[in-house]
Write an enzyme that holds these catalytic residues in place. Structure first.
Site, PDB file in Angstrom:
ATOM      1  N   ASN A  86       1.030  -1.181   0.027  1.00  0.00           N
ATOM      2  CA  ASN A  86       0.501   0.118  -0.196  1.00  0.00           C
ATOM      3  C   ASN A  86       1.157   1.608  -0.064  1.00  0.00           C
ATOM      4  O   ASN A  86       0.480   2.234  -0.153  1.00  0.00           O
ATOM      5  CB  ASN A  86      -1.277  -0.373   1.102  1.00  0.00           C
ATOM      6  CG  ASN A  86      -1.547   1.281   1.891  1.00  0.00           C
ATOM      7  OD1 ASN A  86      -2.115   1.662   1.282  1.00  0.00           O
ATOM      8  ND2 ASN A  86      -1.257   2.325   2.632  1.00  0.00           N
ATOM      9  N   TYR A 163       4.070   9.409 -10.719  1.00  0.00           N
ATOM     10  CA  TYR A 163       3.022   9.000 -10.118  1.00  0.00           C
ATOM     11  C   TYR A 163       1.941   8.104 -10.960  1.00  0.00           C
ATOM     12  O   TYR A 163       1.996   6.533 -10.557  1.00  0.00           O
ATOM     13  CB  TYR A 163       2.152  10.259  -9.143  1.00  0.00           C
ATOM     14  CG  TYR A 163       0.638   9.124  -8.385  1.00  0.00           C
ATOM     15  CD1 TYR A 163       1.004   7.924  -7.260  1.00  0.00           C
ATOM     16  CD2 TYR A 163      -1.007   8.834  -8.990  1.00  0.00           C
ATOM     17  CE1 TYR A 163       0.261   7.254  -6.491  1.00  0.00           C
ATOM     18  CE2 TYR A 163      -1.625   8.816  -8.113  1.00  0.00           C
ATOM     19  CZ  TYR A 163      -1.085   7.534  -6.825  1.00  0.00           C
ATOM     20  OH  TYR A 163      -2.365   6.848  -6.386  1.00  0.00           O
ATOM     21  N   LYS A 167       2.130   3.896 -11.146  1.00  0.00           N
ATOM     22  CA  LYS A 167       1.677   3.159 -11.201  1.00  0.00           C
ATOM     23  C   LYS A 167       1.131   2.384 -12.283  1.00  0.00           C
ATOM     24  O   LYS A 167       0.540   0.527 -12.157  1.00  0.00           O
ATOM     25  CB  LYS A 167       0.122   3.466 -10.509  1.00  0.00           C
ATOM     26  CG  LYS A 167       0.432   4.048  -9.229  1.00  0.00           C
ATOM     27  CD  LYS A 167       0.510   2.818  -7.906  1.00  0.00           C
ATOM     28  CE  LYS A 167       0.627   3.855  -6.820  1.00  0.00           C
ATOM     29  NZ  LYS A 167       0.828   2.967  -5.996  1.00  0.00           N
TER      30      LYS A 167
END
Ligand SMILES: NC(=O)c1ccc[n+]([C@@H]2O[C@H](COP(=O)([O-])OP(=O)(O)OC[C@H]3O[C@@H](n4cnc5c(N)ncnc54)[C@H](OP(=O)(O)O)[C@@H]3O)[C@@H](O)[C@H]2O)c1
Length: 240
Positions: A86, A163, A167
């Site tokens: 996470n 980001y 991802k």
């Protein structure tokens, strides 16, 4: 049998809520936190609510911290039933693709991708000791080519290349690891929590971290015939 789950970056936000929900489902939850005191604060709150929670110091970009966490889990628990990767950062401000500093890109990949791979690699031996381990990686709609490529979608307006691209790499790690582990009993999937009110998500949204946590918890508790190598959001499978 007492099942054990490790959640990285679980001292706050969605990670803490994933820990709470897995704890409520009966798992012993290991609260991964790069700052031990912040982890303790979160773990104490969960213990006060009747959850079996322990803090484990874990800075995902520090190989020593990762190695020590893996050794401790092996020594104290002997196996790991669930790993939720996470912990992540948004390294970007708002910048066009040709304006993003190289350091921003490096920082995003260091934590979100390389850190995730290092943690997973270190923990694979204890995950293999569990009868049916589950690995869940936190992803995002901002890593969906379909959504980011749709001019009508809000995702096409968010200028966070560091980001988003990190991802996208997390999604590929998910698919390739799922392929490698097919037949081992370990299922590997990614969860898009949706935009939630956290430090990362901002506070201008009504969606709670607990709502965002739910899809990761579903993937962490899949039955043996569940999917592997997929990205799921609350609404179902996320388009690549
Ligand atoms: N919130 C959203 O709207 C949203 C939407 C889509 C996807 N996600 C994903 O959901 C996950 C959780 O997000 P969140 O909103 O809960 O974020 P958050 O509130 O910012 O929490 C991030 C957690 O990761 C930890 N962390 C960051 N870098 C770390 C490192 N190098 N080593 C160890 N821990 C580290 C933080 O620790 P510190 O407290 O020490 O900083 C914190 O515990 C992330 O993977 C994010 O990409 C979030």
């Amino acid at each position: 049998m007492n099942q054990v789950a490790l959640i990285t970056g679980a001292n706050k936000g969605i990670g803490k809520e994933i820990a709470r929900q897995l704890g409520e489902a009966g798992y012993t939850v290991l609260i991964g936190s790069r700052d031990h005191a912040r982890g303790e604060l979160a773990a104490k709150g969960l213990v006060a609510d009747g959850i079996k929670a322990e803090t484990i110091q874990l800075e995902v970009t520090d190989p020593v911290s990762v190695r020590q966490a893996a050794a401790r889990i092996a020594a104290e628990h002997g196996r790991l039933d669930v790993l939720v990767n996470n912990a992540a950062i948004i390294p970007d401000g708002d910048a066009g693709v040709t304006e993003v500093a190289a350091d921003v890109l490096r920082a995003g990949f260091e934590t979100n991708v390389i850190g995730l791979i290092e943690v997973t690699t270190a923990l694979l031996p204890v995950l293999r000791k569990a009868p049916a381990a589950r690995i869940v990686n936190l992803s995002t709609s901002l890593a969906s080519f379909t959504l980011v490529g749709d001019p009508e979608s809000r995702m096409s307006t968010v200028r966070t290349l560091g980001y988003n691209s990190s991802k996208v790499a997390v999604n590929m790690v998910t698919v390739m690891l799922a392929n490698e582990l097919r037949g081992s009993g370990i299922l590997v999937n990614a969860a898009d929590p949706g935009k939630c009110a956290t430090e990362m998500g901002g506070w201008d949204t009504a969606r709670t971290p607990a709502q965002g946590a739910a899809v990761a918890v579903q993937l962490a508790t899949l039955a043996a015939d569940g999917p592997t190598g997929q990205v799921h959001a609350e609404s179902g499978r996320l388009p690549w």
